[in-house]
Design a protein around this motif. Structure first.
Motif, PDB file in Angstrom:
ATOM      1  N   ALA A  58       0.830  -1.208   0.000  1.00 28.66           N
ATOM      2  CA  ALA A  58       0.000   0.000   0.000  1.00 28.66           C
ATOM      3  C   ALA A  58       0.862   1.254   0.000  1.00 28.66           C
ATOM      4  O   ALA A  58       0.513   2.255  -0.628  1.00 28.66           O
ATOM      5  CB  ALA A  58      -0.941  -0.007   1.200  1.00 28.66           C
ATOM      6  N   GLU A  64      -1.926   4.040   0.920  1.00 26.27           N
ATOM      7  CA  GLU A  64      -1.926   4.168   2.383  1.00 26.27           C
ATOM      8  C   GLU A  64      -0.592   4.744   2.825  1.00 26.27           C
ATOM      9  O   GLU A  64       0.446   4.470   2.229  1.00 26.27           O
ATOM     10  CB  GLU A  64      -2.144   2.796   3.026  1.00 26.27           C
ATOM     11  CG  GLU A  64      -2.129   2.806   4.539  1.00 26.27           C
ATOM     12  CD  GLU A  64      -2.434   1.451   5.146  1.00 26.27           C
ATOM     13  OE1 GLU A  64      -3.613   1.094   5.229  1.00 26.27           O
ATOM     14  OE2 GLU A  64      -1.479   0.766   5.532  1.00 26.27           O
ATOM     15  N   ARG A  66       1.236   4.454   6.263  1.00 24.17           N
ATOM     16  CA  ARG A  66       1.217   3.885   7.614  1.00 24.17           C
ATOM     17  C   ARG A  66       2.617   3.979   8.197  1.00 24.17           C
ATOM     18  O   ARG A  66       3.590   3.563   7.589  1.00 24.17           O
ATOM     19  CB  ARG A  66       0.754   2.430   7.611  1.00 24.17           C
ATOM     20  CG  ARG A  66       0.703   1.849   9.023  1.00 24.17           C
ATOM     21  CD  ARG A  66      -0.118   0.582   9.098  1.00 24.17           C
ATOM     22  NE  ARG A  66      -1.479   0.779   8.628  1.00 24.17           N
ATOM     23  CZ  ARG A  66      -2.479   1.241   9.372  1.00 24.17           C
ATOM     24  NH1 ARG A  66      -2.277   1.562  10.624  1.00 24.17           N
ATOM     25  NH2 ARG A  66      -3.679   1.368   8.849  1.00 24.17           N
ATOM     26  N   HIS A  84      -5.410   6.291   5.511  1.00 23.86           N
ATOM     27  CA  HIS A  84      -5.841   5.327   4.494  1.00 23.86           C
ATOM     28  C   HIS A  84      -7.236   5.688   3.983  1.00 23.86           C
ATOM     29  O   HIS A  84      -7.822   6.660   4.435  1.00 23.86           O
ATOM     30  CB  HIS A  84      -5.826   3.909   5.077  1.00 23.86           C
ATOM     31  CG  HIS A  84      -6.658   3.773   6.308  1.00 23.86           C
ATOM     32  ND1 HIS A  84      -7.933   3.281   6.289  1.00 23.86           N
ATOM     33  CD2 HIS A  84      -6.395   4.086   7.601  1.00 23.86           C
ATOM     34  CE1 HIS A  84      -8.433   3.292   7.520  1.00 23.86           C
ATOM     35  NE2 HIS A  84      -7.527   3.779   8.333  1.00 23.86           N
TER      36      HIS A  84
END
Length: 180
Positions: A58, A64, A66, A84
């Motif tokens: 991701a 995303e 993270r 996200h």
């Protein structure tokens, strides 16, 4: 997407890597953490391996952002925070976070989220960040409200966790709330 590292007075927020698998497993194997994460605690290391692979993918495809939350003092990974479900046309996304229970109530969640939110508004040009929590997770609600999130809605029995239905409280943070 370029790897980003954010530093706060006590924390380093950095991309998660395969070496994080054991700490990531320990985080989500903890029933206290999983209780409010809308899923059963992990029971097998392959769950952490699959999750880390998905997090890396991701990050690479830009879907995303993270961060692993690492203590500056020890280098220990104590959790993660992620932006996200991006909706580019509307400049909004969701935020999710989890910290190991042994560090709860020490201000780490607030510190980590503050850095991730600032990154979202500044570097990602977001206008809105959303969160949803179990209303019984009083600590998480306090963190969100301290950071300027406002309660916007209530969804009864949204999740099935530990064999029981759990409600959700929806929160929103607008850039203008943040900047005020």
């Amino acid at each position: 997407m370029q790897d980003v590292v954010l530093t706060t007075p006590r924390l380093k927020l950095r991309p998660m890597v395969e070496g994080d698998i054991p700490a990531h497993f320990a985080l989500f194997a903890d029933p206290e953490v999983a209780r409010y994460w809308s899923r059963e605690p992990w029971t097998d290391m392959t769950q952490a391996e699959e999750s880390i692979r998905a997090i890396i993918a991701a990050r690479e495809d830009g879907s995303e952002v993270r961060f692993g939350i690492e203590l500056l003092s020890s280098g220990e990974l104590i959790g993660n925070v992620g932006l996200h479900h991006f909706f580019g046309q509307n400049r909004r996304c969701e935020i999710g976070y989890a910290l190991v229970s042994k560090v709860w109530n020490q201000g780490y969640a607030t510190e980590a989220l503050r850095a991730a939110i600032q990154h979202g508004f500044d570097a990602l040009d977001l206008n809105r960040i959303e969160a949803d929590i179990d209303p019984r997770n009083i600590g998480s609600g306090r963190v969100l409200e301290k950071l300027g999130f406002r309660k916007e809605g209530y969804m009864p029995e949204r999740w099935l966790v530990f064999g029981e239905f759990a409600d959700t409280v929806n929160y929103g943070l607008l850039r203008r709330y943040w900047e005020a």
